[in-house]
Motif scaffolding. Structure first.
Motif, PDB file in Angstrom:
ATOM      1  N   GLN A  94       0.923  -1.230   0.024  1.00 51.01           N
ATOM      2  CA  GLN A  94       0.172  -0.523   0.098  1.00 51.01           C
ATOM      3  C   GLN A  94       0.938   1.280   0.010  1.00 51.01           C
ATOM      4  O   GLN A  94       0.624   2.349  -0.708  1.00 51.01           O
ATOM      5  CB  GLN A  94      -1.343   0.003   0.949  1.00 51.01           C
ATOM      6  N   GLY A  95       1.873   1.251   0.732  1.00 53.48           N
ATOM      7  CA  GLY A  95       2.779   2.238   0.648  1.00 53.48           C
ATOM      8  C   GLY A  95       4.026   2.316  -0.716  1.00 53.48           C
ATOM      9  O   GLY A  95       3.768   3.507  -1.177  1.00 53.48           O
ATOM     10  N   ASN A  99      -1.523   2.609  -2.812  1.00 55.57           N
ATOM     11  CA  ASN A  99      -3.054   2.223  -3.219  1.00 55.57           C
ATOM     12  C   ASN A  99      -3.711   2.002  -2.157  1.00 55.57           C
ATOM     13  O   ASN A  99      -3.317   0.803  -1.576  1.00 55.57           O
ATOM     14  CB  ASN A  99      -2.240   1.348  -4.048  1.00 55.57           C
ATOM     15  N   PRO A 100      -5.176   1.997  -1.396  1.00 60.16           N
ATOM     16  CA  PRO A 100      -5.184   1.342  -0.664  1.00 60.16           C
ATOM     17  C   PRO A 100      -6.348   0.309  -0.891  1.00 60.16           C
ATOM     18  O   PRO A 100      -6.812  -0.558   0.504  1.00 60.16           O
ATOM     19  CB  PRO A 100      -6.257   2.597   0.045  1.00 60.16           C
ATOM     20  N   LEU A 101      -6.290   0.126  -2.540  1.00 59.93           N
ATOM     21  CA  LEU A 101      -6.782  -1.475  -2.326  1.00 59.93           C
ATOM     22  C   LEU A 101      -5.511  -2.235  -2.167  1.00 59.93           C
ATOM     23  O   LEU A 101      -5.783  -3.573  -2.171  1.00 59.93           O
ATOM     24  CB  LEU A 101      -8.113  -1.613  -3.102  1.00 59.93           C
ATOM     25  N   ALA A 102      -4.950  -2.463  -1.911  1.00 57.40           N
ATOM     26  CA  ALA A 102      -3.851  -3.278  -2.223  1.00 57.40           C
ATOM     27  C   ALA A 102      -3.562  -4.063  -1.459  1.00 57.40           C
ATOM     28  O   ALA A 102      -3.489  -4.240  -0.017  1.00 57.40           O
ATOM     29  CB  ALA A 102      -1.940  -2.377  -2.489  1.00 57.40           C
ATOM     30  N   ASP A 103      -3.184  -5.780  -1.894  1.00 54.53           N
ATOM     31  CA  ASP A 103      -3.005  -6.633  -0.985  1.00 54.53           C
ATOM     32  C   ASP A 103      -2.330  -7.626  -1.904  1.00 54.53           C
ATOM     33  O   ASP A 103      -2.555  -7.886  -2.470  1.00 54.53           O
ATOM     34  CB  ASP A 103      -4.440  -6.697  -0.419  1.00 54.53           C
ATOM     35  N   PRO A 104      -1.881  -8.471  -0.963  1.00 54.40           N
ATOM     36  CA  PRO A 104      -1.225  -9.651  -2.089  1.00 54.40           C
ATOM     37  C   PRO A 104      -2.071 -10.531  -2.505  1.00 54.40           C
ATOM     38  O   PRO A 104      -2.068 -11.436  -3.343  1.00 54.40           O
ATOM     39  CB  PRO A 104      -0.316 -10.402  -0.653  1.00 54.40           C
ATOM     40  N   GLY A 105      -3.004 -10.894  -1.564  1.00 53.76           N
ATOM     41  CA  GLY A 105      -4.739 -11.699  -2.199  1.00 53.76           C
ATOM     42  C   GLY A 105      -5.626 -10.855  -3.360  1.00 53.76           C
ATOM     43  O   GLY A 105      -5.208 -11.631  -4.456  1.00 53.76           O
ATOM     44  N   ILE A 106      -5.691  -9.926  -2.846  1.00 57.52           N
ATOM     45  CA  ILE A 106      -6.307  -8.844  -4.049  1.00 57.52           C
ATOM     46  C   ILE A 106      -5.966  -8.615  -5.345  1.00 57.52           C
ATOM     47  O   ILE A 106      -5.792  -8.980  -6.346  1.00 57.52           O
ATOM     48  CB  ILE A 106      -7.025  -7.433  -3.487  1.00 57.52           C
TER      49      ILE A 106
END
Length: 347
Positions: A94-95, A99-106
């Motif tokens: 996210q940093g 991007n507030p939606l960043a995630d390894p799964g998404i």
């Protein structure tokens, strides 16, 4: 990677937290994690007395109850280290992308790692546990680059929603490919179920020892990137004006996150949403300074995955619900909430 500006007004999550508040939350988080670790050792499909718990912690396995507790100890340790790795990786992603939606799964990173391991085992005869980790890290890196490239196409570049849609579509495609590779192979179909769901049920001290050096390396790289991530949060131009080598800082932090994601997936399979939920929660507690946010994300991530594993063990006794399913039940509504809260309209 080009940063993504969400153009949203400041809110409570962006308020700077006093040092005493951060220290208080640090103590609370450590205490909660300790309680959850004890609960993870004590609770499961078989009821055990506290005397058996203490005996098993001392190395005894003379009774069925003590043997059951002895098996829960490495499972608990694996949930802690993997949860910490995924929470930290989510905060870094996210940093890096803002991007507030960043995630390894998404973003499809975990499923990309899963697909490469399954492919290597099914078609190239990969058997080395350490080989799993290297292959998974390579798959995670390729998947991250691919999703970012797809999400950057079109007008406006890599907006949060475009990246989320590209990552979700890629993750779904990779999941289908994993099933296509595994299902026809009866010799690996049963043992490779975790590459479709993700879980910590197969934990052992040996597996933890194999993955721990990679996780420590990724953790060190990510934590050393905290100051650079603070600069990147101000924008590329201002960060460069402050003397930050923007491309190098972003690539280094991303590398640390990829190492954490790949190594974690090599041991537990794809576990989603931990890296999304945890950093947002930690910002409410300690603010946006990555020097505090990243260590807190590791602690809260460890707590979340440990709690999810305990819940999965006790709600369906005597069977287990894999931890990847529990985190999805928690994370999917949170993901919808974040999308609505950010008021992202562009598809």
């Amino acid at each position: 990677m080009t940063p993504v500006d969400t153009d949203r007004p400041p809110d409570a999550a962006l308020v700077r937290r006093p040092a005493r508040v951060r220290v208080l939350w640090l103590l609370v988080t450590v205490l909660v994690l300790a309680v959850l670790m004890v609960a993870s050792v004590a609770l499961g499909s078989r009821d055990v007395a506290w005397s058996d718990v203490w005996a098993a912690l001392g190395g005894a396995d003379d009774t069925l109850e003590q043997a059951a507790v002895a098996k829960r100890i490495p499972r608990t340790l694996l949930a802690v280290v993997i949860g910490a790795a995924l929470g930290l990786a989510g905060g870094v992603m996210q940093g890096v992308t803002r991007n507030p939606l960043a995630d390894p799964g998404i973003l499809g990173v975990n499923m990309g790692a899963s697909l490469t391991v399954v492919t290597a085992v099914a078609f190239f005869g990969l058997t080395s546990p350490t080989g799993y980790i290297w292959v998974a890290m390579a798959g995670a890196a390729v998947s991250a680059v691919f999703v970012y490239a797809v999400g950057s196409l079109g007008r406006g570049g890599a907006t949060p929603l475009k990246l989320a849609l590209a990552g979700t579509a890629t993750s779904a495609a990779f999941a289908s490919l994993v099933s296509a590779v595994v299902l026809p192979r009866n010799d690996i179909a049963g043992s490779f179920r975790l590459w479709q769901i993700g879980g910590v049920g197969g934990a052992s001290y040996e597996r933890i020892g194999q993955v721990l050096p990679f996780l420590v390396a990724g953790l060190v790289v990510c934590l050393l990137s905290a100051r650079a991530l603070n600069s990147l949060a101000l924008g590329d131009e201002l960060a460069a004006g402050l003397g930050e080598r923007v491309a190098v800082a972003r690539a280094t932090a991303a590398l640390g996150a990829v190492v954490l994601c790949g190594a974690s997936t090599a041991v537990t399979g794809p576990i989603a949403f931990v890296g999304l939920v945890v950093p947002h929660t930690c910002r409410l507690l300690v603010g946006v300074d990555h020097r505090w946010l990243l260590p807190f994300s590791a602690l809260v991530g460890a707590s979340l995955l440990t709690a999810a594993d305990v819940v999965g063990r006790i709600v369906a006794r005597p069977a287990d619900i894999e931890v990847g399913i529990v985190t999805a039940l928690i994370g999917a509504p949170f993901f919808i909430h974040i999308v609505r809260r950010q008021k992202v309209r562009e598809l």
